[in-house]
Every structure is written in C-alpha cells, then in structure tokens.
Design a protein around this motif. Structure first.
Motif, PDB file in Angstrom:
ATOM      1  N   THR A  59      83.195  67.185 110.408  1.00  0.00           N
ATOM      2  CA  THR A  59      84.231  68.092 109.930  1.00  0.00           C
ATOM      3  C   THR A  59      85.526  67.324 109.728  1.00  0.00           C
ATOM      4  O   THR A  59      85.664  66.174 110.149  1.00  0.00           O
ATOM      5  CB  THR A  59      84.466  69.208 110.957  1.00  0.00           C
ATOM      6  OG1 THR A  59      84.982  68.604 112.153  1.00  0.00           O
ATOM      7  CG2 THR A  59      83.183  69.951 111.282  1.00  0.00           C
ATOM      8  N   SER A  60      86.496  67.957 109.087  1.00  0.00           N
ATOM      9  CA  SER A  60      87.789  67.305 108.892  1.00  0.00           C
ATOM     10  C   SER A  60      88.451  67.008 110.232  1.00  0.00           C
ATOM     11  O   SER A  60      89.173  66.016 110.378  1.00  0.00           O
ATOM     12  CB  SER A  60      88.694  68.193 108.029  1.00  0.00           C
ATOM     13  OG  SER A  60      88.840  69.474 108.612  1.00  0.00           O
ATOM     14  N   VAL A  61      88.189  67.856 111.246  1.00  0.00           N
ATOM     15  CA  VAL A  61      88.737  67.606 112.586  1.00  0.00           C
ATOM     16  C   VAL A  61      88.171  66.313 113.150  1.00  0.00           C
ATOM     17  O   VAL A  61      88.888  65.477 113.715  1.00  0.00           O
ATOM     18  CB  VAL A  61      88.423  68.789 113.532  1.00  0.00           C
ATOM     19  CG1 VAL A  61      88.826  68.448 114.967  1.00  0.00           C
ATOM     20  CG2 VAL A  61      89.135  70.047 113.061  1.00  0.00           C
ATOM     21  N   MET A  62      86.859  66.132 112.978  1.00  0.00           N
ATOM     22  CA  MET A  62      86.226  64.906 113.465  1.00  0.00           C
ATOM     23  C   MET A  62      86.715  63.693 112.701  1.00  0.00           C
ATOM     24  O   MET A  62      86.827  62.601 113.257  1.00  0.00           O
ATOM     25  CB  MET A  62      84.706  65.050 113.374  1.00  0.00           C
ATOM     26  CG  MET A  62      84.145  66.103 114.328  1.00  0.00           C
ATOM     27  SD  MET A  62      82.356  66.249 114.240  1.00  0.00           S
ATOM     28  CE  MET A  62      81.858  64.725 115.039  1.00  0.00           C
ATOM     29  N   MET A  63      87.020  63.865 111.415  1.00  0.00           N
ATOM     30  CA  MET A  63      87.548  62.739 110.641  1.00  0.00           C
ATOM     31  C   MET A  63      88.923  62.341 111.151  1.00  0.00           C
ATOM     32  O   MET A  63      89.245  61.154 111.226  1.00  0.00           O
ATOM     33  CB  MET A  63      87.623  63.103 109.161  1.00  0.00           C
ATOM     34  CG  MET A  63      86.264  63.073 108.455  1.00  0.00           C
ATOM     35  SD  MET A  63      85.437  61.460 108.580  1.00  0.00           S
ATOM     36  CE  MET A  63      86.645  60.406 107.802  1.00  0.00           C
ATOM     37  N   ARG A  64      89.730  63.317 111.528  1.00  0.00           N
ATOM     38  CA  ARG A  64      91.038  62.990 112.104  1.00  0.00           C
ATOM     39  C   ARG A  64      90.861  62.244 113.425  1.00  0.00           C
ATOM     40  O   ARG A  64      91.589  61.298 113.729  1.00  0.00           O
ATOM     41  CB  ARG A  64      91.869  64.260 112.306  1.00  0.00           C
ATOM     42  CG  ARG A  64      92.412  64.853 111.018  1.00  0.00           C
ATOM     43  CD  ARG A  64      93.529  65.849 111.274  1.00  0.00           C
ATOM     44  NE  ARG A  64      93.059  67.032 111.993  1.00  0.00           N
ATOM     45  CZ  ARG A  64      92.562  68.106 111.404  1.00  0.00           C
ATOM     46  NH1 ARG A  64      92.458  68.156 110.090  1.00  0.00           N
ATOM     47  NH2 ARG A  64      92.179  69.149 112.121  1.00  0.00           N
ATOM     48  N   LYS A  65      89.861  62.659 114.189  1.00  0.00           N
ATOM     49  CA  LYS A  65      89.573  61.976 115.445  1.00  0.00           C
ATOM     50  C   LYS A  65      89.128  60.537 115.174  1.00  0.00           C
ATOM     51  O   LYS A  65      89.538  59.606 115.874  1.00  0.00           O
ATOM     52  CB  LYS A  65      88.491  62.736 116.208  1.00  0.00           C
ATOM     53  CG  LYS A  65      88.248  62.225 117.616  1.00  0.00           C
ATOM     54  CD  LYS A  65      87.209  63.068 118.334  1.00  0.00           C
ATOM     55  CE  LYS A  65      87.726  64.442 118.644  1.00  0.00           C
ATOM     56  NZ  LYS A  65      86.776  65.223 119.486  1.00  0.00           N
ATOM     57  N   LEU A  66      88.279  60.358 114.157  1.00  0.00           N
ATOM     58  CA  LEU A  66      87.831  59.016 113.794  1.00  0.00           C
ATOM     59  C   LEU A  66      89.012  58.138 113.397  1.00  0.00           C
ATOM     60  O   LEU A  66      89.106  56.980 113.837  1.00  0.00           O
ATOM     61  CB  LEU A  66      86.822  59.100 112.633  1.00  0.00           C
ATOM     62  CG  LEU A  66      86.398  57.773 111.993  1.00  0.00           C
ATOM     63  CD1 LEU A  66      85.782  56.832 113.013  1.00  0.00           C
ATOM     64  CD2 LEU A  66      85.432  58.034 110.831  1.00  0.00           C
ATOM     65  N   ASN A  67      89.896  58.654 112.603  1.00  0.00           N
ATOM     66  CA  ASN A  67      91.065  57.870 112.186  1.00  0.00           C
ATOM     67  C   ASN A  67      91.893  57.440 113.393  1.00  0.00           C
ATOM     68  O   ASN A  67      92.457  56.346 113.416  1.00  0.00           O
ATOM     69  CB  ASN A  67      91.928  58.676 111.210  1.00  0.00           C
ATOM     70  CG  ASN A  67      91.268  58.819 109.844  1.00  0.00           C
ATOM     71  OD1 ASN A  67      90.512  57.949 109.431  1.00  0.00           O
ATOM     72  ND2 ASN A  67      91.550  59.918 109.160  1.00  0.00           N
TER      73      ASN A  67
END
Length: 266
Positions: A2-10
C-alpha cells in the motif's frame, strides 16, 4: 504494498543508489515491462518499479509468475553496468546471492540457490529472478533485475493460487511461522543488492562466481536436466563456468554445459 507501506519503505532505505527512485503501482502487467519502458526513456541506474499485484508477471521460459495482491514482493531494478552483453547472466547470480543474504537476515535458516535463478527453503521455491538485458553495440545498455518473493502467503493461499506448482513452492511466512514486514524485507534486499553490485564492480567475476557457488544447493548433487528442445538427461552438477552456465558430468563422463533449461536435484 500500500502507499502507507511505500512511505515506510522510503523511511527505511539507506542505499546510495539502488531504489532511490521507486515507481509504485497497485497493479501492473509486469514490473519488468514497466521498467523497460522507463529505461528506454533514460531512467537512471537504481530506478525500481514495485507492484502490489501483476496481471502478466513472468518467470523464466515464458512461465507465468503468480502474483496475488497484498502478500508478496514484485519488484524490478534497473542497472546500467559497464560490461559486455555475454556477462550479463552474472547479474542473475548476484541477485540470487543478495536474496539469500536477505532471507538469512530475516531469520530463515539455510536458504540455498537453485541454478540458475531460484532461491529455495527446504527444497521449495521462495523467490526467483528474471534478468532481461538490452545491448547497444558491443556493450550493455541496461539490465533489469526482476525479482519475485513469496513473503506472506499461507499454505492455503499457495495451494489455491499455485495449484500444481504449490508442491514445490513456499513462503517466508510459512517457514518462520509469522507475518513478515514487507517494507523492511524490501529495504534489506535493496541494500544487499547494492552491496553485492559494488563488490562485483570492485572484485570482478571470480568473486561473484565463488560467492554464488558457496550458496548453491546443487554442488556435486545428482541432477536431471530438461533442455529447451525437450531432451532429458541425468548427471552430477559439478559447478558453473565463467559465464554462469551450469556444468554437468553425465554418466558417460562427458561434461555438458547447460545454458538454459530446467535442472532438478534428484
């Protein structure tokens, strides 16, 4: 993801180059196909494409890569190495090494490489690499490392999604008995790919060949080879050559170079 997980990845990424630019899609036909178009339009080395699901995910030999949403990792990474096209298969070996090290960091015991592009846990496939190369004259223009990892699929999901192939498939979750944070796994994997890519640039082909062989599960094992032209033979896997091709000693004591095909430990 999800976009939330992508923010976490960044927030977790600590690489200098690999994954510094990531294009994320809820759904893509194939992350390799999407990244190939970006590469042809001048995308920089290290650019990555991640999809939460793929409608036309690809494995080796034109096989379909099963890509259910919400559970796994489907990622492609762009490299622009200075090397002749004939050496590009070495980057498949490099990616396989990075996957083994990421799995170890996640807690998996004794993951091994299955030639040429799979990673296994307990004899079952958990990840695969599909490397695609474009050349320009006598040199490589770009290489795409397409990587799929079964992260959080349950046994029930593996059975229902993969059907016949389910008997030779597994996931990180199935092995460790717990959910895995996909963003953390992805960040760790991108870091490992950068480490090994830099090491390859510094130390060259012999270094990567040795490190791959140390993690290979087929050394001196009896194997069955199915070639692309549908021939089958058996022998002993004795190593790989300088281009990453498998060397098999047949029962007639001939050493055969396997460039492409399926190889199964028996």
């Amino acid at each position: 993801m999800t976009s939330v997980m992508m923010r976490k990845l960044n927030g977790l990424l600590r690489t200098e180059n690999i994954g510094k630019v990531i294009h994320y899609y809820d759904e893509a036909d194939s992350t390799n196909s999407v990244l190939a178009k970006l590469a042809e339009n001048g995308a920089s080395e290290g650019t990555a494409v991640i999809a939460d699901t793929q409608t036309r995910g690809r494995g080796r030999l034109e096989r379909k890569w099963i890509s259910p949403p919400g559970v796994n990792l489907y990622i492609s990474i762009l490299l622009r190495p200075s090397m002749p096209p004939g050496e590009s298969p070495l980057l498949t070996l490099l990616a396989s090494i990075a996957l083994v090290e990421t799995l170890k960091k996640t807690g998996v015991e004794k993951p091994v490489i299955k030639w040429p592009n799979d990673v296994q846990i307990g004899g079952r496939k958990v990840a695969g690499v599909l490397t695609e190369m474009r050349s320009k004259g006598e040199s490589v223009d770009f290489v795409i490392l397409g990587i799929g990892v079964n992260i959080n699929m349950t046994r029930a999901q593996i059975n229902s999604e993969m059907r016949e192939a389910s008997r030779v498939a597994t996931s990180v979750k199935e092995n460790l008995g717990k959910d895995i944070e996909r963003a953390k796994f992805t960040a760790d994997m991108l870091a490992e790919i950068e480490i090994w890519y830099k090491s390859f640039a510094r130390r060259g082909k012999p270094f990567i060949l040795k490190e791959w062989t140390d993690r290979w599960g087929g050394q001196n094992r009896r194997v069955r080879v199915h070639t692309e032209d549908k021939n089958t033979y058996e022998g002993t896997a004795v190593g790989i050559d300088g281009d990453g091709h498998l060397l098999v000693k047949t029962d007639e004591e001939n050493t055969v170079k396997v460039i492409a095909g399926d190889v199964t430990v028996i």
